[in-house]
Enzyme design. Structure first.
Site, PDB file in Angstrom:
ATOM      1  N   GLU A  89      10.798  -5.048   1.457  1.00 45.61           N
ATOM      2  CA  GLU A  89       9.632  -5.010   2.345  1.00 45.61           C
ATOM      3  C   GLU A  89       8.616  -3.947   1.943  1.00 45.61           C
ATOM      4  O   GLU A  89       8.949  -2.761   1.844  1.00 45.61           O
ATOM      5  CB  GLU A  89      10.086  -4.750   3.796  1.00 45.61           C
ATOM      6  N   LYS A 118       9.989 -10.142   9.585  1.00 42.30           N
ATOM      7  CA  LYS A 118      10.669 -10.427  10.847  1.00 42.30           C
ATOM      8  C   LYS A 118      11.137 -11.871  10.804  1.00 42.30           C
ATOM      9  O   LYS A 118      10.330 -12.794  10.726  1.00 42.30           O
ATOM     10  CB  LYS A 118       9.738 -10.214  12.045  1.00 42.30           C
TER      11      LYS A 118
END
Length: 447
Positions: free
Chosen positions: A247, A263
């Site tokens: 990420e 997410k």
């Protein structure tokens, strides 16, 4: 800055084999040779200035002169981070590289002591930058010295042999929270949501083990079995950090800020057709879509603190990216930085990342601290570079291991929302670090 080309190696750990024992060695690794993720790798060591902080207690080492005092760490960092724009085709020439732990700016009044500073950054006046697209490697430096000359001579010789000997062992693997407690805490978060305290909370559990061996050797194995585009290895005195993060937190290039929150997660399956169906399931999952959208909205707000009015936009929503053990749902939010702010300003404005706190951020962080009952330290903080051209690239420290004096620990969690099923959340947190669990438990931990 001076720039000299040296011999290119697709596996940039070759350079790390030569440098990793040096003071404050840093390696920002795209894992391009394994998974073709990114374009550049950056390595350096021996910074001229080193700054560490435990809350407001700061240790400053500038050219070997050490001072210790109390101050706001971001103010001290900004005194040394001076924009000095230079034309360059490379992402990093010289500047700041290091980490900001989860507690770096949030003032958590934890009595827990940690060997890892809240912040550890070095100011480096030289670097090795590997460009995998052009298959070229450069040494960038302000001034030539014996060490720089040794680096250049070393990697322009034909005598380099990669060190593939990896001697290390792991023992005493431990899961610090059981399934029953994890489920109980998730249910408590759901109560907070029903009562209107928050919309989402990123709750995690932690693990530990003993290790015997060289952390650099461990990292070289980890990057092979779990490659990720924002990987890194940092050696800060007696502390070592291994990060296999998928990420990006924040990047800044040509005044354009980008963040890519993750997410939504589903594990990968061995059967190709079933694995492809996992992607389709993730794309249609209402819980994950809602969870991702909430964090996108939070980050749009965070970026707006330092970006020009009406420039913050969602470039990609609900993309799917696939990694060694999981599929992730990833969105991309961009904005144009106001000229009155630097990369350090936008980092502080958005810190810590919304994808690993929840929404609203402040209340979610209070609930995290109440339930987790520990400092997160590096976990959910950020590692990256801040070039003096005001460019930056940083990760979110998930899939990240902290090592010190024979002990390692790591954590994993997920976003809890109203529709969360506690047992599913528990197993998802394990799936995210299944490769770590298998490695550090010697394959003995199962669920």
């Amino acid at each position: 800055m001076n720039k000299i080309e040296i011999k290119y190696y697709s596996d940039s750990t070759v350079y790390g084999d030569f440098l990793n024992k040096q003071d404050w060695f840093v390696y920002l690794d795209s894992c391009n040779d394994i998974a073709n993720f990114g374009r550049y790798d950056i390595l350096s060591c021996k910074p001229e200035t080193k700054i560490t902080s435990f809350r407001d207690k700061i240790v400053l080492n500038h050219n070997g002169v050490i001072s210790s005092f109390y101050d706001n760490p971001i103010d001290i960092i900004k005194k040394f981070y001076k924009i000095n724009k230079q034309k360059s085709s490379l992402p990093f020439n010289n500047g700041m590289i290091g980490y900001f732990g989860y507690e770096a700016f949030n003032g958590t009044k934890s009595a827990e002591k940690s060997k890892f500073p809240d912040i550890a950054v070095g100011f480096y006046n030289w670097s090795i930058v590997v460009d995998h697209k052009l298959k070229k490697t450069y040494v960038n430096f302000k001034e030539s010295n014996h060490f720089i000359n040794d680096v250049i001579d070393k990697f322009n010789s034909d005598k380099i042999k990669q060190n593939n000997i990896q001697n290390y062992t792991f023992s005493n693997f431990r899961q610090h929270i059981n399934k029953q407690q994890y489920v109980k805490d998730v249910l408590k978060i759901k109560d907070y949501i029903v009562n209107g305290d928050c919309y989402q909370v990123n709750y995690s559990q932690n693990f530990s083990a003993n290790y015997d061996g060289d952390p650099w050797d461990i990292y070289k194995n980890v990057r092979v079995i779990n490659p990720a585009p924002y990987s890194s290895f940092l050696s800060i005195e007696d502390n070592f950090i291994i990060s296999s993060s998928p990420e990006r937190f924040l990047s800044l290039k040509n005044n354009i800020v980008e963040t890519k929150p993750i997410k939504g997660t589903l594990k990968r399956l061995d059967d190709k057709s079933l694995d492809a169906n996992q992607i389709n399931i993730l794309k249609r999952d209402e819980k994950n879509l809602a969870e991702n959208l909430m964090i996108v909205d939070l980050l749009r707000n965070d970026l707006s603190k330092c970006c020009l009015l009406n420039t913050v936009k969602v470039e990609k929503l609900f993309d799917i990216e696939s990694y060694a053990s999981v599929h992730h749902m990833v969105s991309t939010v961009c904005g144009k930085l106001d000229k009155n702010y630097t990369s350090v300003d936008i980092l502080k404005a958005c810190f810590p990342g919304g994808s690993i706190t929840g929404a609203p951020k402040t209340r979610s962080m209070e609930i995290i601290y109440e339930l987790e009952k520990r400092k997160r330290n590096i976990y959910c903080g950020s590692i990256g570079y801040f070039d003096f051209n005001n460019n930056m690239d940083t990760n979110i420290c998930i899939r990240t291991v902290m090592l010190n004096n024979g002990k390692l620990n790591f954590s994993a969690g997920g976003g809890i929302v109203h529709d969360s099923k506690p047992e599913d959340e528990y197993y998802e947190s394990l799936e995210k670090v299944s490769i770590f669990i298998n490695l550090f438990s010697n394959g003995k931990f199962s669920w």
